[in-house]
Design a protein around this motif. Sequence first.
Motif, short mmCIF file in Angstrom:
data_model
loop_
_atom_site.label_atom_id
_atom_site.label_comp_id
_atom_site.label_asym_id
_atom_site.label_seq_id
_atom_site.Cartn_x
_atom_site.Cartn_y
_atom_site.Cartn_z
N VAL A 98 -9.71 -40.27 19.83
CA VAL A 98 -10.29 -40.51 18.51
C VAL A 98 -11.19 -39.33 18.15
O VAL A 98 -12.09 -38.97 18.91
CB VAL A 98 -11.13 -41.81 18.52
CG1 VAL A 98 -11.77 -42.05 17.15
CG2 VAL A 98 -10.28 -43.00 18.95
N ASP A 99 -10.93 -38.75 16.99
CA ASP A 99 -11.72 -37.61 16.52
C ASP A 99 -11.83 -37.68 15.01
O ASP A 99 -10.98 -38.29 14.35
CB ASP A 99 -11.06 -36.29 16.95
CG ASP A 99 -12.02 -35.12 16.98
OD1 ASP A 99 -12.52 -34.74 15.90
OD2 ASP A 99 -12.29 -34.59 18.07
N ASP A 100 -12.86 -37.04 14.46
CA ASP A 100 -13.04 -37.05 13.01
C ASP A 100 -12.44 -35.83 12.32
O ASP A 100 -12.48 -35.73 11.10
CB ASP A 100 -14.53 -37.16 12.65
CG ASP A 100 -15.32 -35.94 13.07
OD1 ASP A 100 -15.12 -35.45 14.21
OD2 ASP A 100 -16.14 -35.46 12.27
N ARG A 119 -12.55 -42.51 10.62
CA ARG A 119 -13.15 -42.49 9.29
C ARG A 119 -14.50 -43.20 9.31
O ARG A 119 -15.48 -42.72 8.75
CB ARG A 119 -12.21 -43.13 8.28
CG ARG A 119 -10.98 -42.28 7.99
CD ARG A 119 -10.20 -42.77 6.79
NE ARG A 119 -9.86 -44.18 6.85
CZ ARG A 119 -8.72 -44.67 7.33
NH1 ARG A 119 -7.82 -43.88 7.82
NH2 ARG A 119 -8.50 -45.97 7.33
N ASP A 120 -14.53 -44.38 9.95
CA ASP A 120 -15.77 -45.14 10.07
C ASP A 120 -15.58 -46.20 11.16
O ASP A 120 -14.47 -46.38 11.66
CB ASP A 120 -16.19 -45.76 8.73
CG ASP A 120 -15.15 -46.68 8.13
OD1 ASP A 120 -14.45 -47.41 8.88
OD2 ASP A 120 -15.01 -46.69 6.89
N ASN A 121 -16.65 -46.88 11.50
CA ASN A 121 -16.58 -47.88 12.56
C ASN A 121 -15.61 -49.00 12.24
O ASN A 121 -14.84 -49.43 13.10
CB ASN A 121 -17.97 -48.45 12.85
CG ASN A 121 -18.86 -47.47 13.56
OD1 ASN A 121 -18.40 -46.50 14.16
ND2 ASN A 121 -20.16 -47.71 13.50
N ALA A 122 -15.63 -49.50 11.02
CA ALA A 122 -14.77 -50.62 10.65
C ALA A 122 -13.30 -50.26 10.86
O ALA A 122 -12.53 -51.05 11.43
CB ALA A 122 -15.01 -51.04 9.20
N GLN A 123 -12.89 -49.08 10.44
CA GLN A 123 -11.52 -48.63 10.61
C GLN A 123 -11.18 -48.52 12.09
O GLN A 123 -10.12 -48.96 12.53
CB GLN A 123 -11.34 -47.27 9.90
CG GLN A 123 -10.05 -46.55 10.22
CD GLN A 123 -10.26 -45.37 11.19
OE1 GLN A 123 -11.38 -44.96 11.48
NE2 GLN A 123 -9.18 -44.84 11.68
N PHE A 125 -12.66 -50.08 14.66
CA PHE A 125 -12.64 -51.41 15.28
C PHE A 125 -11.34 -52.14 14.94
O PHE A 125 -10.76 -52.80 15.80
CB PHE A 125 -13.86 -52.23 14.84
CG PHE A 125 -15.18 -51.66 15.29
CD1 PHE A 125 -15.26 -50.74 16.33
CD2 PHE A 125 -16.34 -52.03 14.66
CE1 PHE A 125 -16.49 -50.22 16.74
CE2 PHE A 125 -17.57 -51.52 15.06
CZ PHE A 125 -17.64 -50.61 16.10
N ASP A 126 -10.86 -52.02 13.70
CA ASP A 126 -9.59 -52.63 13.32
C ASP A 126 -8.45 -52.04 14.16
O ASP A 126 -7.58 -52.77 14.65
CB ASP A 126 -9.29 -52.42 11.83
CG ASP A 126 -10.14 -53.29 10.93
OD1 ASP A 126 -10.77 -54.26 11.42
OD2 ASP A 126 -10.18 -52.99 9.71
N LEU A 127 -8.47 -50.73 14.33
CA LEU A 127 -7.44 -50.05 15.12
C LEU A 127 -7.48 -50.51 16.58
O LEU A 127 -6.44 -50.78 17.18
CB LEU A 127 -7.66 -48.54 15.02
CG LEU A 127 -6.69 -47.66 15.75
CD1 LEU A 127 -6.40 -46.44 14.93
CD2 LEU A 127 -7.23 -47.25 17.10
N LEU A 128 -8.67 -50.62 17.15
CA LEU A 128 -8.82 -51.06 18.54
C LEU A 128 -8.35 -52.51 18.69
O LEU A 128 -7.70 -52.85 19.70
CB LEU A 128 -10.26 -50.90 19.01
CG LEU A 128 -10.75 -49.45 19.12
CD1 LEU A 128 -12.26 -49.42 19.36
CD2 LEU A 128 -10.01 -48.71 20.22
N ARG A 129 -8.66 -53.35 17.73
CA ARG A 129 -8.19 -54.74 17.77
C ARG A 129 -6.66 -54.79 17.70
O ARG A 129 -6.02 -55.55 18.45
CB ARG A 129 -8.79 -55.55 16.61
CG ARG A 129 -10.20 -56.02 16.86
CD ARG A 129 -10.69 -56.97 15.76
NE ARG A 129 -12.11 -56.88 15.65
CZ ARG A 129 -12.80 -56.12 14.79
NH1 ARG A 129 -12.18 -55.39 13.89
NH2 ARG A 129 -14.12 -56.11 14.80
N ALA A 130 -6.08 -54.01 16.81
CA ALA A 130 -4.63 -53.99 16.66
C ALA A 130 -3.92 -53.56 17.94
O ALA A 130 -2.81 -54.00 18.21
CB ALA A 130 -4.23 -53.07 15.51
#
Length: 134
Positions: A98-100, A119-123, A125-130
């Motif tokens: 993961v990199d910006d 992009r941000d934490n929410a994005q 966290f969604d990716l990690l959940r998926a």
Amino acid sequence: MVTTLLLDVDGVLLVPAGSLDPNEELLAVLPRLAVDGVWLVTNQNPRRAAVIRELLGGRPGISGVLVSYEIGSLKPERAFFERALAEIGRTPQECLFVDDKPVYVAGGTAAGIDSVLFRDNAQLFDLLRARGLL
């Protein structure tokens, strides 16, 4: 199967990039991830690397810090990723990077690592959940 997370420092764990302001929300999640290790991967000089190790290296969930000047090459070079993987004993298939910075993400992808743009934490966290990691 992903067993290891490779996280950039500037712009992901320190925000904004170049600051010394920890991304506390992300740091709080790291110990809960379903991975064997979380390694920080960063292009730094010795002085700033020492500061980063002091600030982030001992945090729960962080396995260690892999720094360009110690590895002998820089992100996005393929050699950086190959040497980092050798250092931690992982294959590209076992890692998520993961990199910006898009160019660094492209470098990770070219080295065979599943690589995503932060992009941000929410994005994230969604990716990690998926992926079943959170």
